[in-house]
Design a protein around this motif. Structure first.
Motif, PDB file in Angstrom:
ATOM      1  N   THR A  71      -2.359   5.581   0.758  1.00 48.93           N
ATOM      2  CA  THR A  71      -1.285   4.587   0.827  1.00 48.93           C
ATOM      3  C   THR A  71      -1.137   4.018   2.237  1.00 48.93           C
ATOM      4  O   THR A  71      -1.025   2.800   2.421  1.00 48.93           O
ATOM      5  CB  THR A  71       0.035   5.231   0.354  1.00 48.93           C
ATOM      6  OG1 THR A  71      -0.168   5.707  -0.980  1.00 48.93           O
ATOM      7  CG2 THR A  71       1.195   4.259   0.363  1.00 48.93           C
ATOM      8  N   ARG A  74      -3.683   1.387   3.000  1.00 48.53           N
ATOM      9  CA  ARG A  74      -3.694   0.119   2.247  1.00 48.53           C
ATOM     10  C   ARG A  74      -2.371  -0.613   2.220  1.00 48.53           C
ATOM     11  O   ARG A  74      -2.283  -1.739   1.724  1.00 48.53           O
ATOM     12  CB  ARG A  74      -4.121   0.401   0.802  1.00 48.53           C
ATOM     13  CG  ARG A  74      -5.571   0.824   0.704  1.00 48.53           C
ATOM     14  CD  ARG A  74      -5.863   1.496  -0.622  1.00 48.53           C
ATOM     15  NE  ARG A  74      -7.262   1.888  -0.716  1.00 48.53           N
ATOM     16  CZ  ARG A  74      -7.774   2.980  -0.150  1.00 48.53           C
ATOM     17  NH1 ARG A  74      -6.988   3.799   0.549  1.00 48.53           N
ATOM     18  NH2 ARG A  74      -9.061   3.264  -0.269  1.00 48.53           N
ATOM     19  N   TRP A  78      -1.182  -4.358   0.579  1.00 49.08           N
ATOM     20  CA  TRP A  78      -0.354  -4.464  -0.628  1.00 49.08           C
ATOM     21  C   TRP A  78       0.909  -5.284  -0.333  1.00 49.08           C
ATOM     22  O   TRP A  78       1.377  -6.046  -1.175  1.00 49.08           O
ATOM     23  CB  TRP A  78       0.094  -3.088  -1.123  1.00 49.08           C
ATOM     24  CG  TRP A  78      -1.011  -2.211  -1.607  1.00 49.08           C
ATOM     25  CD1 TRP A  78      -2.242  -2.596  -2.053  1.00 49.08           C
ATOM     26  CD2 TRP A  78      -0.984  -0.766  -1.694  1.00 49.08           C
ATOM     27  NE1 TRP A  78      -2.985  -1.494  -2.417  1.00 49.08           N
ATOM     28  CE2 TRP A  78      -2.237  -0.369  -2.207  1.00 49.08           C
ATOM     29  CE3 TRP A  78      -0.040   0.216  -1.393  1.00 49.08           C
ATOM     30  CZ2 TRP A  78      -2.553   0.972  -2.431  1.00 49.08           C
ATOM     31  CZ3 TRP A  78      -0.343   1.549  -1.619  1.00 49.08           C
ATOM     32  CH2 TRP A  78      -1.595   1.919  -2.120  1.00 49.08           C
ATOM     33  N   ALA A 423      -2.167   2.225  -5.679  1.00 49.40           N
ATOM     34  CA  ALA A 423      -1.648   0.862  -5.882  1.00 49.40           C
ATOM     35  C   ALA A 423      -0.755   0.780  -7.121  1.00 49.40           C
ATOM     36  O   ALA A 423       0.104  -0.093  -7.211  1.00 49.40           O
ATOM     37  CB  ALA A 423      -2.811  -0.110  -6.017  1.00 49.40           C
ATOM     38  N   TRP A 426       2.661   1.501  -6.113  1.00 46.55           N
ATOM     39  CA  TRP A 426       3.215   0.307  -5.448  1.00 46.55           C
ATOM     40  C   TRP A 426       3.781  -0.662  -6.483  1.00 46.55           C
ATOM     41  O   TRP A 426       4.886  -1.162  -6.373  1.00 46.55           O
ATOM     42  CB  TRP A 426       2.115  -0.366  -4.611  1.00 46.55           C
ATOM     43  CG  TRP A 426       2.531  -1.659  -4.043  1.00 46.55           C
ATOM     44  CD1 TRP A 426       2.292  -2.902  -4.557  1.00 46.55           C
ATOM     45  CD2 TRP A 426       3.281  -1.863  -2.847  1.00 46.55           C
ATOM     46  NE1 TRP A 426       2.853  -3.856  -3.764  1.00 46.55           N
ATOM     47  CE2 TRP A 426       3.472  -3.248  -2.704  1.00 46.55           C
ATOM     48  CE3 TRP A 426       3.822  -0.998  -1.893  1.00 46.55           C
ATOM     49  CZ2 TRP A 426       4.175  -3.795  -1.638  1.00 46.55           C
ATOM     50  CZ3 TRP A 426       4.524  -1.542  -0.834  1.00 46.55           C
ATOM     51  CH2 TRP A 426       4.694  -2.911  -0.709  1.00 46.55           C
TER      52      TRP A 426
END
Ligand code: NAD
Length: 460
Positions: A71, A74, A78, A423, A426
């Motif tokens: 996380t 990235r 995002w 993701a 997210w």
């Protein structure tokens, strides 16, 4: 308790958790909480479940740290607003897709992976800029107490708060308004959570369980496949939501599979798993008694020893007489072990005539959380993939998909709704908000505004 939720809401409303640097700080705080207290987490897991150090690292602490690393790497990508499409008819205009946090997220967890299923969702909750209230399971008391002690130290601003307790406390908590609830546990309680959430129109992610089936016809790799199957099943003494629940194979294969599973168990946990550090215990007497009841009518062919005082239940393989598959699996099955999620170290081998019949058995009841296929035949693997529904399918292994951070983890139908990890967390914990700007000049919207003539054209 209302104060914990109100505090989390005030903090969210202040906007303090929204900026990217604040989210990153929270993720670093969580990482520090885990890495600086690894020994304490290991001790708590040992106390709650007799979980050995290596298993605590690979199935709990390591999964949370991997989720954090994935996380943190990235998050910026995002969080960047994305261009949204605008149809020609609306030109000139511009659209963006902006991810915004939902607000206060409640995380209710199960006892079987009390660190992973509480903290892995939290990674996504914090990354998305929310505040969180954690409700650990009262049935893993050492872990729950540790969370309650550490969280205020690492999150002094109250971005994350812990409310400990069982049914009464969770019931009271569920009466409060949250902006999202992530629940990991049984389908029965999942329904209670969803009903309570409906009062406030709160969306839910339900991570439930079920009977995850196995098809086994891997003659070519019998010993290796049986070892992987036994490892997936007996890790954490079978108390894993995605544990292989029952194995289907053709009658002629049963003796060889039983022998291979027996050898694999002995190889991994020794002749007396009770004596080693690597084999878990049943969480409490209630679960222990339930498991003993599940042996009714089945032939124990490997293991079977159990000791209530120690909550020790040996890795156990049972077979069911051929021809009993008539009722399949489900509440009406002929044997108790086929009527409910086993959630313990009992592995029934159910003889069926063919892979096609196994597909029918699977489709005869609720959608499972996972499906495992051990087959060298691509045709057979496709047969299961294309004709059944489950949270996930894994070929030639078991349970490892949970630790694959980039993949969505969640169920379908009775095994849950929604998914998280990487993701997908997210997405779950953010609202994807389209922001559209239509400039005032040129005023093309005039063409769709009245008055119109009888042909629907605008009168200038
Ligand atoms: P559970 O449903 O009994 O409890 C889960 C949580 O709900 C606990 O925190 C508990 O305090 C709370 N709770 C219990 N009864 C409640 C009630 N009446 N009202 C409000 N809250 C209540 O589940 P469990 O025994 O902790 O876990 C076992 C189940 O969880 C199995 O079905 C397993 O497959 C599933 N599970 C799923 C996952 C997953 O990620 N999909 C992971 C672990 C476990």
């Amino acid at each position: 308790m209302p104060e914990a939720v109100a505090g989390a809401r005030r903090l969210f409303a202040s906007g303090a958790t929204r900026p990217l640097p604040a989210r990153i700080r929270s993720l670093h705080a969580l990482r520090a909480m885990v890495t600086e207290n690894e020994a304490a987490f290991e001790a708590a897991l040992w106390s709650d479940l007799h979980k050995g150090r290596a298993e605590a690292q690979s199935t709990e602490i390591g999964v949370v740290l991997a989720e954090l690393q994935h996380t943190l790497r990235r998050l910026r990508g995002w969080a960047r607003p994305k261009r949204g499409p605008v149809p020609v008819a609306l030109w000139p205009a511009r659209a963006r897709l902006v991810s915004e946090p939902l607000g206060v997220v409640l995380v209710i967890s199960a006892w079987n992976y009390p660190v992973q299923v509480l903290l892995a969702p939290l990674v996504g909750v914090l990354a998305a800029g929310n505040t969180a209230v954690l409700k650990p399971s009262e049935l893993a008391p050492a872990t729950s107490e540790l969370m309650a002690r550490l969280v205020p130290r690492y999150f002094p601003d109250g971005v994350v708060r812990v409310v400990e307790g069982g049914v009464p406390e969770t019931t009271e908590l569920l009466a409060q308004k949250f902006d999202h609830i992530v629940f990991t546990g049984s389908g029965t309680v999942g329904r209670i959570v969803m009903r309570a959430a409906a009062e406030h129109l709160t969306p839910v992610t339900l991570e439930l369980g079920g009977k995850s089936p196995v098809w086994f016809d891997d003659d070519a790799h019998l010993h290796q496949a049986a070892r992987r199957l036994a490892w997936a099943k007996f890790t954490n003494a079978g108390q894993t939501c995605v544990a292989p629940d029952y194995v289907m194979t053709t009658p002629d294969r049963v003796p060889a599979l039983v022998a291979a599973l027996g050898a694999a168990i002995e190889d991994m946990w020794g002749a007396d798993p009770r004596a080693g550090r690597d084999y878990g215990r049943i969480v409490n007497e209630r679960q222990f008694d339930r498991l003993v009841g599940l042996l009714d009518g089945a032939d124990v062919v490997v293991g079977g020893e159990h000791d209530r005082a120690e909550r020790y239940f040996a890795p156990t393989v049972v077979t069911l007489p051929v021809g009993t598959g008539g009722t399949g699996i489900g509440p009406d099955a002929a044997y108790p072990v086929l009527r409910e999620e086993i959630f313990g170290p009992i592995l029934p081998i159910v003889p069926v005539a063919s892979a096609e019949e196994a597909v029918e058995v699977i489709n005869g009841w609720d959608e499972p959380l996972a499906l495992y296929v051990f087959s060298s035949s691509a045709r057979t693997r496709r047969l299961f993939e294309q004709n059944t529904s489950s949270g996930a399918v894994v070929h030639d292994a078991g349970i490892v998909h949970v630790a694959t951070t980039g993949l969505p983890f969640g169920g379908v139908g009775a095994s849950g709704m929604g998914a998280y990890h990487g993701a997908y967390s997210w997405r779950t914990f953010s609202h994807l908000k389209p922001v559209l700007r239509k400039p005032l000049r040129p005023d093309t919207l005039r063409f769709v505004q009245p008055p119109f003539d009888e042909l629907g054209l605008r009168l200038v």
